[in-house]
Design an enzyme around this catalytic site. Sequence first.
Site, PDB file in Angstrom:
ATOM      1  CE  LYS A 100      15.965  18.209  19.147  1.00 36.45           C
ATOM      2  NZ  LYS A 100      15.617  16.787  19.132  1.00 36.45           N
TER       3      LYS A 100
ATOM      4  NE  ARG B  64      21.249  15.212  22.270  1.00 41.07           N
ATOM      5  CZ  ARG B  64      21.120  15.475  20.978  1.00 41.07           C
ATOM      6  NH1 ARG B  64      21.552  16.599  20.488  1.00 41.07           N
ATOM      7  NH2 ARG B  64      20.534  14.607  20.170  1.00 41.07           N
TER       8      ARG B  64
ATOM      9  NE  ARG C 299      15.982  11.346  11.763  1.00 42.77           N
ATOM     10  CZ  ARG C 299      16.284  12.035  12.873  1.00 42.77           C
ATOM     11  NH1 ARG C 299      15.728  13.210  13.110  1.00 42.77           N
ATOM     12  NH2 ARG C 299      17.113  11.531  13.754  1.00 42.77           N
TER      13      ARG C 299
ATOM     14  NE  ARG D  51      20.626  11.158  12.483  1.00 40.40           N
ATOM     15  CZ  ARG D  51      20.345  12.093  13.396  1.00 40.40           C
ATOM     16  NH1 ARG D  51      19.685  13.182  13.042  1.00 40.40           N
ATOM     17  NH2 ARG D  51      20.717  11.953  14.645  1.00 40.40           N
TER      18      ARG D  51
ATOM     19  NE  ARG E 222      19.852   9.202  18.220  1.00 36.54           N
ATOM     20  CZ  ARG E 222      19.167   9.523  17.121  1.00 36.54           C
ATOM     21  NH1 ARG E 222      18.726   8.578  16.307  1.00 36.54           N
ATOM     22  NH2 ARG E 222      18.931  10.781  16.838  1.00 36.54           N
TER      23      ARG E 222
HETATM   24  P1  AMP Z   1      21.006  14.932  16.745  1.00 37.15           P
HETATM   25  O1  AMP Z   1      21.126  15.157  15.290  1.00 37.15           O
HETATM   26  O2  AMP Z   1      20.665  16.181  17.516  1.00 37.15           O
HETATM   27  O3  AMP Z   1      20.097  13.778  17.087  1.00 37.15           O
HETATM   28  O4  AMP Z   1      22.478  14.515  17.264  1.00 37.15           O
HETATM   29  C1  AMP Z   1      23.114  13.370  16.762  1.00 37.15           C
HETATM   30  C2  AMP Z   1      24.216  12.934  17.709  1.00 37.15           C
HETATM   31  O5  AMP Z   1      25.176  13.986  17.871  1.00 37.15           O
HETATM   32  C3  AMP Z   1      23.772  12.623  19.137  1.00 37.15           C
HETATM   33  O6  AMP Z   1      23.253  11.302  19.266  1.00 37.15           O
HETATM   34  C4  AMP Z   1      25.086  12.809  19.887  1.00 37.15           C
HETATM   35  O7  AMP Z   1      25.966  11.725  19.647  1.00 37.15           O
HETATM   36  C5  AMP Z   1      25.676  14.031  19.198  1.00 37.15           C
HETATM   37  N1  AMP Z   1      25.236  15.306  19.806  1.00 37.15           N
HETATM   38  C6  AMP Z   1      24.534  16.315  19.179  1.00 37.15           C
HETATM   39  N2  AMP Z   1      24.330  17.349  20.002  1.00 37.15           N
HETATM   40  C7  AMP Z   1      24.884  17.009  21.181  1.00 37.15           C
HETATM   41  C8  AMP Z   1      24.985  17.647  22.465  1.00 37.15           C
HETATM   42  N3  AMP Z   1      24.452  18.863  22.678  1.00 37.15           N
HETATM   43  N4  AMP Z   1      25.620  16.976  23.465  1.00 37.15           N
HETATM   44  C9  AMP Z   1      26.163  15.759  23.274  1.00 37.15           C
HETATM   45  N5  AMP Z   1      26.099  15.096  22.103  1.00 37.15           N
HETATM   46  C10 AMP Z   1      25.467  15.700  21.062  1.00 37.15           C
END
Ligand code: AMP
Length: 215
Positions: free
Chosen positions: A13, A88, A125, A153, A164
């Site tokens: 994404k 989400r 990654r 990460r 996740r």
């Molecule tokens: P990502 O980089 O999109 O994988 O997001 C990393 C982390 O940020 C996730 O595992 C959540 O802890 C938090 N996070 C990001 N976007 C959201 C969202 N829309 N709702 C809830 N938590 C989020």
Amino acid sequence: MNLVMLGPPGAGKGTQAERISRTRALPKISTGDILREAVHNRTPLGCVLKEDMEAGRLIGDDVMIGIVQERLDRDDAVTGFVLDGFPRTVVQASALDRMVDGRGPLVVLDIIVPEEVLVRRLATRRICGECGSNAAVDWLTECGKCGGQLVARVDDSVDIVRDRLAIYRRQAKPLVDYYSTRPTFRQIDGNLPPDVVTAAIDAALADAAARGVHR
Ligand code: AMP
């Protein structure tokens, strides 16, 4: 164009959102990037969220909706945006509908990748430890944007990735159900080389935009 990218962690994404943002001059809004920056800069919000982020848990809907509302209200997002990582949950999706009401069609792309491929991708990654950019394939040890050191990460470790993905599986179906009957919803095969995925997205965007229908 108001664009939402759905898909599991590791679906690509962020990479695709970045490309769309560049070619269409739209701001890429990644909620994960916003939160990681807050953690990195030790802002009050970042300090509160650090533990949940590192454990791969979702942050509460109210906090996330507030962050996105504030970001979409900025001038650069008035003519459109690419959202990566939001919504989400169905609560977030319906809040987003209220935020974009009257701002043109919301196009929703759902990027699909088999789980074993995601686990493999996330294990390798790397991101920049300084600016948080996702490492491109030709960045070997340093960030191509700021020269920072590339790191894994914290939430990409194997155990946390499994959690996740499980969280994603729980949330994905209701979210897809929420959007799938709309004429501007498209599913994309993300288990292909990045350029092929980009071409499929371009075609889907042209087709979805031609319909120009909201919801
Ligand atoms: P990502 O980089 O999109 O994988 O997001 C990393 C982390 O940020 C996730 O595992 C959540 O802890 C938090 N996070 C990001 N976007 C959201 C969202 N829309 N709702 C809830 N938590 C989020």
